[in-house]
Structures are given as structure tokens and as C-alpha cells.
Design a protein around this motif. Sequence first.
Motif, PDB file in Angstrom:
ATOM      1  N   ARG A 113       0.881  -1.164   0.000  1.00 21.39           N
ATOM      2  CA  ARG A 113       0.000   0.000   0.000  1.00 21.39           C
ATOM      3  C   ARG A 113       0.923   1.219   0.000  1.00 21.39           C
ATOM      4  NH1 ARG A 113      -5.388   1.158   3.567  1.00 21.39           N
ATOM      5  NH2 ARG A 113      -5.393   3.446   3.370  1.00 21.39           N
ATOM      6  N   ALA A 114       0.795   2.057  -1.015  1.00 23.70           N
ATOM      7  CA  ALA A 114       1.794   3.109  -1.250  1.00 23.70           C
ATOM      8  C   ALA A 114       1.970   4.031  -0.054  1.00 23.70           C
ATOM      9  CB  ALA A 114       1.407   3.914  -2.493  1.00 23.70           C
ATOM     10  N   ASP A 115       0.885   4.325   0.650  1.00 25.56           N
ATOM     11  CA  ASP A 115       0.986   5.266   1.764  1.00 25.56           C
ATOM     12  C   ASP A 115       1.289   4.602   3.090  1.00 25.56           C
ATOM     13  OD1 ASP A 115      -1.388   3.920   2.097  1.00 25.56           O
ATOM     14  OD2 ASP A 115      -2.556   5.689   2.665  1.00 25.56           O
ATOM     15  N   ALA A 116       1.589   3.269   3.071  1.00 23.25           N
ATOM     16  CA  ALA A 116       1.707   2.587   4.355  1.00 23.25           C
ATOM     17  C   ALA A 116       2.844   1.568   4.444  1.00 23.25           C
ATOM     18  CB  ALA A 116       0.376   1.894   4.696  1.00 23.25           C
ATOM     19  N   PHE A 117       2.908   0.601   3.510  1.00 22.55           N
ATOM     20  CA  PHE A 117       3.845  -0.498   3.717  1.00 22.55           C
ATOM     21  C   PHE A 117       4.099  -1.284   2.438  1.00 22.55           C
ATOM     22  CE2 PHE A 117      -0.395  -2.237   4.379  1.00 22.55           C
ATOM     23  CZ  PHE A 117      -0.355  -3.399   3.637  1.00 22.55           C
ATOM     24  N   HIS A 118       5.181  -2.069   2.498  1.00 20.25           N
ATOM     25  CA  HIS A 118       5.441  -3.147   1.543  1.00 20.25           C
ATOM     26  C   HIS A 118       5.530  -4.418   2.369  1.00 20.25           C
ATOM     27  CE1 HIS A 118       7.860  -5.900  -0.948  1.00 20.25           C
ATOM     28  NE2 HIS A 118       7.308  -5.272  -1.973  1.00 20.25           N
ATOM     29  N   ALA A 119       4.924  -5.509   1.900  1.00 20.15           N
ATOM     30  CA  ALA A 119       4.860  -6.740   2.700  1.00 20.15           C
ATOM     31  C   ALA A 119       5.271  -7.941   1.869  1.00 20.15           C
ATOM     32  CB  ALA A 119       3.450  -6.938   3.245  1.00 20.15           C
ATOM     33  N   THR A 120       5.895  -8.909   2.561  1.00 14.70           N
ATOM     34  CA  THR A 120       6.321 -10.158   1.931  1.00 14.70           C
ATOM     35  C   THR A 120       5.880 -11.336   2.784  1.00 14.70           C
ATOM     36  OG1 THR A 120       8.297  -9.069   1.038  1.00 14.70           O
ATOM     37  CG2 THR A 120       8.287 -11.487   1.069  1.00 14.70           C
ATOM     38  N   VAL A 121       5.257 -12.338   2.158  1.00 16.41           N
ATOM     39  CA  VAL A 121       4.880 -13.557   2.872  1.00 16.41           C
ATOM     40  C   VAL A 121       6.137 -14.394   3.077  1.00 16.41           C
ATOM     41  CG1 VAL A 121       3.460 -15.646   2.831  1.00 16.41           C
ATOM     42  CG2 VAL A 121       2.598 -13.516   1.807  1.00 16.41           C
ATOM     43  N   ILE A 122       6.468 -14.684   4.344  1.00 14.15           N
ATOM     44  CA  ILE A 122       7.709 -15.422   4.606  1.00 14.15           C
ATOM     45  C   ILE A 122       7.462 -16.829   5.158  1.00 14.15           C
ATOM     46  CG2 ILE A 122       9.093 -13.339   4.918  1.00 14.15           C
ATOM     47  CD1 ILE A 122       8.869 -13.636   7.893  1.00 14.15           C
ATOM     48  N   ARG A 123       6.229 -17.119   5.544  1.00 16.81           N
ATOM     49  CA  ARG A 123       5.935 -18.476   6.028  1.00 16.81           C
ATOM     50  C   ARG A 123       4.434 -18.698   6.005  1.00 16.81           C
ATOM     51  NH1 ARG A 123       7.570 -19.726  12.043  1.00 16.81           N
ATOM     52  NH2 ARG A 123       9.373 -18.493  11.357  1.00 16.81           N
ATOM     53  N   LYS A 124       4.000 -19.938   5.771  1.00 19.49           N
ATOM     54  CA  LYS A 124       2.589 -20.308   5.842  1.00 19.49           C
ATOM     55  C   LYS A 124       2.442 -21.418   6.870  1.00 19.49           C
ATOM     56  CE  LYS A 124      -0.211 -18.989   3.088  1.00 19.49           C
ATOM     57  NZ  LYS A 124      -0.498 -18.961   1.651  1.00 19.49           N
ATOM     58  N   ALA A 125       1.453 -21.321   7.734  1.00 19.82           N
ATOM     59  CA  ALA A 125       1.206 -22.330   8.762  1.00 19.82           C
ATOM     60  C   ALA A 125       0.101 -23.276   8.309  1.00 19.82           C
ATOM     61  CB  ALA A 125       0.828 -21.661  10.081  1.00 19.82           C
ATOM     62  N   ASP A 126       0.009 -24.416   8.989  1.00 16.93           N
ATOM     63  CA  ASP A 126      -0.976 -25.434   8.613  1.00 16.93           C
ATOM     64  C   ASP A 126      -2.414 -24.948   8.779  1.00 16.93           C
ATOM     65  OD1 ASP A 126       1.084 -27.159   8.021  1.00 16.93           O
ATOM     66  OD2 ASP A 126       1.018 -28.195   9.963  1.00 16.93           O
ATOM     67  N   ASP A 127      -2.625 -24.010   9.721  1.00 15.60           N
ATOM     68  CA  ASP A 127      -3.985 -23.545   9.982  1.00 15.60           C
ATOM     69  C   ASP A 127      -4.411 -22.420   9.048  1.00 15.60           C
ATOM     70  OD1 ASP A 127      -2.396 -21.541  10.949  1.00 15.60           O
ATOM     71  OD2 ASP A 127      -3.212 -21.539  12.977  1.00 15.60           O
ATOM     72  N   GLY A 128      -3.575 -22.120   8.043  1.00 16.42           N
ATOM     73  CA  GLY A 128      -3.957 -21.139   7.036  1.00 16.42           C
ATOM     74  C   GLY A 128      -3.463 -19.727   7.276  1.00 16.42           C
ATOM     75  N   VAL A 129      -2.892 -19.453   8.450  1.00 20.10           N
ATOM     76  CA  VAL A 129      -2.371 -18.116   8.691  1.00 20.10           C
ATOM     77  C   VAL A 129      -0.975 -17.987   8.090  1.00 20.10           C
ATOM     78  CG1 VAL A 129      -3.758 -17.850  10.774  1.00 20.10           C
ATOM     79  CG2 VAL A 129      -1.402 -18.653  10.956  1.00 20.10           C
ATOM     80  N   ALA A 130      -0.568 -16.767   7.819  1.00 19.30           N
ATOM     81  CA  ALA A 130       0.715 -16.511   7.171  1.00 19.30           C
ATOM     82  C   ALA A 130       1.538 -15.547   8.016  1.00 19.30           C
ATOM     83  CB  ALA A 130       0.501 -15.924   5.783  1.00 19.30           C
ATOM     84  N   LEU A 131       2.839 -15.781   8.039  1.00 18.56           N
ATOM     85  CA  LEU A 131       3.758 -14.848   8.679  1.00 18.56           C
ATOM     86  C   LEU A 131       4.218 -13.866   7.606  1.00 18.56           C
ATOM     87  CD1 LEU A 131       5.199 -14.102  11.325  1.00 18.56           C
ATOM     88  CD2 LEU A 131       7.112 -15.545  10.584  1.00 18.56           C
ATOM     89  N   VAL A 132       3.970 -12.596   7.856  1.00 16.45           N
ATOM     90  CA  VAL A 132       4.218 -11.553   6.861  1.00 16.45           C
ATOM     91  C   VAL A 132       5.208 -10.537   7.416  1.00 16.45           C
ATOM     92  CG1 VAL A 132       3.169  -9.710   5.479  1.00 16.45           C
ATOM     93  CG2 VAL A 132       1.905 -11.839   5.895  1.00 16.45           C
TER      94      VAL A 132
END
Length: 362
Positions: free
Chosen positions: A116-135
Motif C-alpha cells: 500500500r503506497a501510503d503505508a507499507f510493503h509486505a512479503t509472505v515469509i511463512r505459511k502455517a498449517d492452519d492457514g495463517v501466514a507470517l508476513v
Amino acid sequence: MTALATELFDYDLPEHLIAQAPSAQRDASRLLVVDRKTQQVTHRQFRDLPHFLGPSDVLIRNNAAVLPARLSAVRPTGGKVECFLLRAEVEQAAGESWWCLLRPGKRLPVGATFSRADAFHATVIRKADDGVALVQFTPTNATESVAAMANRCGRMPLPPYIGRSDEDQRSADDLERYQTVYADRQRQVAVAAPTAGLHFTPEIFTQLQTQGVVTAEVTLHVGLGTFRPVTTDLITDHDIHREIYEIPPLTQNHVLQGDKRRVAVGTTSVRALEHFCSQHTTPLDHPFLGEADIFIYPPRSFAGVDALVTNFHQPRSTLLCLVSALLTPGKTDGIDWIKEIYHEAIAEEYRFFSYGDAMLII
């Protein structure tokens, strides 16, 4: 262990009774009062709550503040992304990592980016078995934390049964109304509001104080698990979610000494207090940090709570199980009774769920 069928906690709710917005005034919500001694049900307004409390009571409330955790962003291809912040993981020199829910999750594998240009750049670095992601988030403003950024441009994490589009004008009101008046903004640790507390106003607390009612605090790190329905055939087969909580020494004293009627605000407060009492019989001289992992359903006795302020809960939910147990501690009679109470509330056109009306069990 009692084997209870999940269908015992089911009921039919007309869709129009699911509140999509709060009442015009917080204390204008309705209040259904259940007196367990007389087995009487009466219908009042929430501003009448002080009539039922007095100097022999301690009101235990959750002072956690809700983080505006829904962030809109885009992928490099232009596709839209919704990122739901759940909890912080680690702080890094280049930013922070948070566990998140992502939509569309399947299209965002490890290594995928969004921004989001006015806020952040994000990268997915891990995915868990329950569907959540570490960003991993890299803020546009290097001095801004992810929480500060969310407060600036995020939306409130309303439950799925409250419909909101990005353009819905009510979203601005949600920033205030999906937050209690006593929320501690230094404790912005929840992604779900303590909805039983949404009805309180400063005027009600002033009246309660004048009457000699003591107020005590807990801090609950409430997550999305509180909305997760029971999908197993038997209640006992449900894998209950965990929630972190904090209880200061003063609240520990009130809960364990039992010299006052302990009135909990919210079912999640009940769960934390009962978990604490299952592990401690004397107060500590320091704040206690715990993780509630108990599932409360009939028949269960209660050690830390005597009365409850709560909202109306979803069918087949763990919270409805808890309320059923509190209606008749140590028995299963509360299962049928809660259905009778809810049937009357539906007939009386009470508003249900997070932005709905309230119930007092005394």
C-alpha cells in the motif's frame, strides 16, 4: 466427562435480528435480566443496569483495546489483497513480522508480495498449517510501527456476520463504536471487541461508583477463535481455542477472596477468570500472564464468577455453551433454559450478536 451433542446448542435466528450497527446511544441497548433464584426474566434498558448492582459487587471488565486490523493492499499485478493482522511475531531492523490472515490466501504463497503506497510493503515469509501466514512488513515511514500504521489506515475487524464494504460510511463509526469507552489504548492487543462492554457509558460508571460498586480490570488478547463455531457432533470433541490474558494483583484479590459478588463483563472474561482460579487459590504479588485453554460447558461449577453481563451469542458456539453452564452451575438444566430465554428474546425482537442487545445473569 459428559458427552453433549452439539445440536443441543443450536437455535433458529431470523437474519433481520443480527445487528448490523450499534444502537444510537450505547446505553440505549435493551437488557434482558435473568434472575436465577426466582427464574424470572425481565426486560429493561441497559442504562438500568445500576439498579441491579450495589456495594457488595465488583464489576470485572476487559480493558483491552481493539486494533483496526483490516488492511487493504494490492499485489504487483494489481490484484486486491485484504490482510488481517492477528499478532506480532518479531521486530526486525527493517520492520516487523506479523501473523496474518490473507485474502486470497491461496494466491499468496511464500515469497509473494503486496503493498500500500501510503503505508507499507509486505512479503509472505511463512505459511502455517492452519492457514495463517507470517508476513514481514516494511513501513513506508521508517519510524512508524505496524500498529501505528494500522491505526492510521486500517479498518475495524468486525465479525463476518456484520456486512461492510470498503465504501460503507459506517466503517468510520466502527472505529469508535467497536471499542469500549474504557479501553486502554496502551493495551491494543485484541482483534475482537469485548462486545458486552460496548453498552457501558461514563455516566453508568459514575453511577456505579456512587453506589459503591468496585471496578476491576483484566486484559484479554481476544482473537478470531472466539467466533469459531463448533463443527463436531459432540461438544467434547471440539478443539477449543487459546487466549492470552493478564490479571493484575488487585483483580486477583477480588476474584479469590470472594467477599463480593463477582460480576464479569463478557464471556471471555469468565473464561480467563475461571482458568486463573483453576491454577491459583491465593493472590500473587505481581500481575499474572496466562493462556486460557479451558472449554466451559454444562455441567460445570464456577470458582471465579457469580454473575455475568453478556450479549446474545451465535448458535453452536462455545460462548453459548458457557452461558448455558452459568445459568445452572453444576447441572445441565441451563441447556433447555437458554433456549427458552433466547426464544423469548427473539419473540421480543432483541438485536443479536456483537452490535446487539445485552443480557444480565444474576
